[in-house]
Design a protein around this motif. Structure first.
Motif, PDB file in Angstrom:
ATOM      1  N   ARG A 151      -2.241  18.486  51.259  1.00  0.00           N
ATOM      2  CA  ARG A 151      -2.964  17.216  51.182  1.00  0.00           C
ATOM      3  C   ARG A 151      -2.209  16.094  51.891  1.00  0.00           C
ATOM      4  N   SER A 152      -0.954  16.352  52.186  1.00  0.00           N
ATOM      5  CA  SER A 152      -0.059  15.283  52.643  1.00  0.00           C
ATOM      6  C   SER A 152       0.019  15.162  54.158  1.00  0.00           C
ATOM      7  N   SER A 153      -0.831  15.875  54.903  1.00  0.00           N
ATOM      8  CA  SER A 153      -0.650  15.932  56.358  1.00  0.00           C
ATOM      9  C   SER A 153      -1.677  15.139  57.155  1.00  0.00           C
ATOM     10  N   ALA A 154      -2.456  14.278  56.510  1.00  0.00           N
ATOM     11  CA  ALA A 154      -3.438  13.471  57.264  1.00  0.00           C
ATOM     12  C   ALA A 154      -2.721  12.401  58.085  1.00  0.00           C
ATOM     13  N   LEU A 155      -3.244  12.133  59.280  1.00  0.00           N
ATOM     14  CA  LEU A 155      -2.633  11.130  60.173  1.00  0.00           C
ATOM     15  C   LEU A 155      -3.678  10.071  60.538  1.00  0.00           C
ATOM     16  N   PRO A 156      -3.262   8.809  60.666  1.00  0.00           N
ATOM     17  CA  PRO A 156      -4.202   7.766  61.092  1.00  0.00           C
ATOM     18  C   PRO A 156      -4.892   8.176  62.395  1.00  0.00           C
ATOM     19  N   GLY A 157      -6.198   7.974  62.468  1.00  0.00           N
ATOM     20  CA  GLY A 157      -6.966   8.389  63.637  1.00  0.00           C
ATOM     21  C   GLY A 157      -7.668   9.728  63.452  1.00  0.00           C
ATOM     22  N   ASP A 158      -7.203  10.547  62.492  1.00  0.00           N
ATOM     23  CA  ASP A 158      -7.870  11.833  62.225  1.00  0.00           C
ATOM     24  C   ASP A 158      -9.324  11.601  61.834  1.00  0.00           C
ATOM     25  N   HIS A 214      -5.324  19.047  59.977  1.00  0.00           N
ATOM     26  CA  HIS A 214      -4.089  18.510  59.391  1.00  0.00           C
ATOM     27  C   HIS A 214      -4.078  18.675  57.872  1.00  0.00           C
ATOM     28  N   ALA A 215      -4.693  17.756  57.131  1.00  0.00           N
ATOM     29  CA  ALA A 215      -4.749  17.892  55.666  1.00  0.00           C
ATOM     30  C   ALA A 215      -6.024  18.623  55.259  1.00  0.00           C
ATOM     31  N   MET A 216      -5.975  19.360  54.143  1.00  0.00           N
ATOM     32  CA  MET A 216      -7.196  20.038  53.663  1.00  0.00           C
ATOM     33  C   MET A 216      -7.128  20.161  52.141  1.00  0.00           C
ATOM     34  N   LEU A 275     -15.167  22.207  51.550  1.00  0.00           N
ATOM     35  CA  LEU A 275     -13.840  21.790  52.019  1.00  0.00           C
ATOM     36  C   LEU A 275     -13.883  20.404  52.637  1.00  0.00           C
ATOM     37  N   LEU A 276     -12.841  19.638  52.354  1.00  0.00           N
ATOM     38  CA  LEU A 276     -12.639  18.303  52.904  1.00  0.00           C
ATOM     39  C   LEU A 276     -11.352  18.380  53.716  1.00  0.00           C
ATOM     40  N   PHE A 277     -11.402  18.021  55.009  1.00  0.00           N
ATOM     41  CA  PHE A 277     -10.188  18.147  55.817  1.00  0.00           C
ATOM     42  C   PHE A 277     -10.161  17.095  56.917  1.00  0.00           C
ATOM     43  N   THR A 278      -8.997  16.913  57.506  1.00  0.00           N
ATOM     44  CA  THR A 278      -8.848  15.924  58.571  1.00  0.00           C
ATOM     45  C   THR A 278      -8.436  16.638  59.850  1.00  0.00           C
ATOM     46  N   VAL A 279      -8.939  16.127  60.982  1.00  0.00           N
ATOM     47  CA  VAL A 279      -8.776  16.823  62.265  1.00  0.00           C
ATOM     48  C   VAL A 279      -8.317  15.831  63.337  1.00  0.00           C
ATOM     49  N   PHE A 295     -19.423  30.518  62.282  1.00  0.00           N
ATOM     50  CA  PHE A 295     -20.091  30.471  60.971  1.00  0.00           C
ATOM     51  C   PHE A 295     -21.572  30.091  61.049  1.00  0.00           C
ATOM     52  N   GLN A 296     -22.080  29.816  62.259  1.00  0.00           N
ATOM     53  CA  GLN A 296     -23.487  29.402  62.421  1.00  0.00           C
ATOM     54  C   GLN A 296     -23.854  28.237  61.500  1.00  0.00           C
ATOM     55  N   GLU A 297     -22.930  27.343  61.304  1.00  0.00           N
ATOM     56  CA  GLU A 297     -23.183  26.141  60.504  1.00  0.00           C
ATOM     57  C   GLU A 297     -22.488  24.976  61.179  1.00  0.00           C
ATOM     58  N   PRO A 298     -23.070  23.775  61.069  1.00  0.00           N
ATOM     59  CA  PRO A 298     -22.378  22.615  61.640  1.00  0.00           C
ATOM     60  C   PRO A 298     -21.282  22.109  60.708  1.00  0.00           C
ATOM     61  N   LEU A 299     -20.325  21.404  61.271  1.00  0.00           N
ATOM     62  CA  LEU A 299     -19.408  20.586  60.474  1.00  0.00           C
ATOM     63  C   LEU A 299     -19.956  19.161  60.462  1.00  0.00           C
ATOM     64  N   SER A 300     -19.503  18.340  59.513  1.00  0.00           N
ATOM     65  CA  SER A 300     -19.957  16.944  59.468  1.00  0.00           C
ATOM     66  C   SER A 300     -18.757  16.011  59.441  1.00  0.00           C
ATOM     67  N   VAL A 301     -18.716  15.090  60.420  1.00  0.00           N
ATOM     68  CA  VAL A 301     -17.707  14.026  60.401  1.00  0.00           C
ATOM     69  C   VAL A 301     -18.251  12.905  59.518  1.00  0.00           C
ATOM     70  N   ILE A 302     -17.502  12.549  58.482  1.00  0.00           N
ATOM     71  CA  ILE A 302     -17.980  11.500  57.566  1.00  0.00           C
ATOM     72  C   ILE A 302     -17.115  10.250  57.622  1.00  0.00           C
ATOM     73  N   GLY A 303     -16.054  10.251  58.428  1.00  0.00           N
ATOM     74  CA  GLY A 303     -15.220   9.053  58.505  1.00  0.00           C
ATOM     75  C   GLY A 303     -13.944   9.295  59.278  1.00  0.00           C
ATOM     76  N   GLU A 304     -13.027   8.338  59.178  1.00  0.00           N
ATOM     77  CA  GLU A 304     -11.731   8.445  59.846  1.00  0.00           C
ATOM     78  C   GLU A 304     -10.608   8.046  58.896  1.00  0.00           C
TER      79      GLU A 304
END
Lengths: 334, 334
Positions: A151-158, A214-216, A275-279, A295-304
């Protein structure tokens, strides 16, 4: 340690044991504890307790469904670290009414999901109790250290990303509590998602192998609560676009009929087990294409992810909202 | 898996998962499950659930004592395999009355024993429940494969040996249930042994290193029940000399005053958490001398392992007895 307990108790335990945790181990504070296994691999370990009338109502979930779900929520924790499940341990306290047929059906449900992912039950405890049913599952997974997601690996801008749709399980719970579970297809689909959630096993393991992730963590208490764990562990803030939340057609349909707020269910409802993750922003396009192919499924970006000290800022089509959302707490007062 | 649950449920689970257990793993059927860790070492894992009014009475054990005991019974399982404890996981369901001071004292007791053996708590779950207190502990240990002791390794001719004295905890429970816990020194000593049992950590680890020690387990349900686990797993019988059972002076004194049968308490009472093991006959003398030098306590030979099909034969000073003894089951009807 899953953060659904009393925060004060968890903080106090974390502080008591801090100096005892050996080097290389991760203790209290993520979906799972992490133990070095060999030079290249670690074990991840999680445990969850489900109590009658707090986490489930005996007459609202079948024993088969509850057995399946008890394992699902723990496998979800394991895979949200990027790990593959290795084995589980199951403790069950039963009252007299549950001693015979009930426990057999419960064990069948637990076995159904165990066998799907070939995860053996290696031990546990079966005991009787005059105080109703309590279930505790401990799940162990294994992960290459390079693929471990904290959980500790999120970076600003992800980019902040979720799998699947949000809020279906929370709507399912509302439907069950209002006795409408058999009304029609969209109602049944949502209650099924609440009663037998599908943990994102393959997706978590695959996302673990991607360095741009990064974080998940898994979404168990609604992202309004869960995302704050990532922000606290990563020392970052976040901006969330509530009009970009992925909502299923069933959720939208039922919310329209019932006059429920789908955004609140998606943000504050619990037990999605997606799953909630940062990229890393620059690599998101490739990631989502490869994910779709697999996986034949979309991902969804919900924020930064933003800089520290901002908390969560909520936006909709009209711009920044002047309100906050809180997450889900299990129904302890029933 | 601790064998205090319903035998039918355990047998059914063992059969369901038999084909799923990977090679080199040990699943349901011993004090702990065994997972290969590296070429030379294995992890052992155990889990135990304690429920209010079945395993403990809230007004008869302090939260500090219960925290200590919840960990003690699990460390006992780990060390009875010859393993050293590595870490533990704790789930607690609490009602409103236990949410504040009670859980702090419970955690202090758990911490007291954790810090004594430097075993960190690495995670868990704290949740609320309208149905009283439930505790689940999972403990993990590590053992060199050469030192791993199973229930299945007893050989005909082995001496049957126990550490410490037997029956004290069972007498302590009888004292507590009759409200005499504060009467005088021997009463208090026995109740203390019930409320805060001392797991045989160093003794189990040391006995693990001795090749002349064959089968080993901890005594949780009385040897009349526990020894049958060794006999079933090792396919052997046993002869027990009831006049050789090690009885503490306190047990003898209280049994005389109260007119209780100390032999029955020693054989059928539960929760001694001492060790029961079998030793190659020719090497016993050296073992017990070395043990005495190390721990300043004697070992007690209480019988011999015999050929299969004999069950347990009971002897006293007069010769073979024409009766049987059964073990302990937790007080589920209270």
């Amino acid at each position: 340690m899953r953060h659904k307990g009393e925060p004060d108790i968890i903080a106090s335990l974390a502080s008591m044991y801090k100096d005892m945790v050996p080097s290389g181990f991760t203790g209290i504070g993520d979906d799972c504890a992490v133990l070095p296994f060999s030079g290249e691999e670690s074990l991840v370990i999680t445990t969850d307790m489900l109590t009658e009338d707090s986490h489930f109502l005996r007459n609202k979930i079948s024993p088969f469904q509850l057995g399946y779900k008890s394992l699902a929520v723990n496998l979800s924790d394991v895979c949200s670290m990027g790990a593959s499940p290795v084995c589980t341990f199951l403790s069950v306290a039963l009252d007299r009414d549950a001693a015979n047929g009930w426990i057999d059906d419960f064990n069948e449900g637990y076995y159904k999901l165990s066998s799907r992912y070939n995860v053996p039950l290696l031990g546990g405890d079966t005991t009787c109790s005059p105080r109703g049913i309590t279930i505790n599952v401990t799940a162990i997974g294994k992960v290459n250290n390079k693929h471990l997601k904290l959980r500790s690996s999120a970076l600003p801008g992800d980019k902040i990303v979720v799998c699947d749709t949000l809020g279906d399980s929370a709507a399912g719970l509302k439907i069950i509590r209002s006795g409408k579970e058999n009304l029609s297809a969209p109602y049944r689909i949502l209650t099924d998602k609440h009663l037998m959630p599908a943990p994102c096993i393959e997706k978590g393991i695959w996302l673990g192998t991607r360095t741009e992730v990064h974080a998940m963590m898994d979404i168990s208490d609604g992202i309004a609560k869960d995302l704050r764990q990532i922000l606290a562990c990563s020392n970052t803030g976040a901006r969330i676009y509530t009009h970009h939340l992925p909502l299923s057609p069933e959720l939208q349909q039922v919310c329209q009929i019932e006059n429920w707020n789908p955004t609140e269910l998606a943000l504050c409802g619990g037990e999605d087990y997606s799953l909630l993750f940062t990229v890393a922003e620059a690599k998101y396009e490739t990631l989502q294409k490869t994910y779709y192919q697999k996986f034949q499924e979309p991902l969804s970006v919900i924020g930064e992810i933003t800089v520290p000290g901002k908390g969560i800022e909520w936006y909709d089509e009209q711009g920044k909202q002047n309100r906050d959302y809180m997450g889900f707490t299990h129904f302890s007062s029933l």
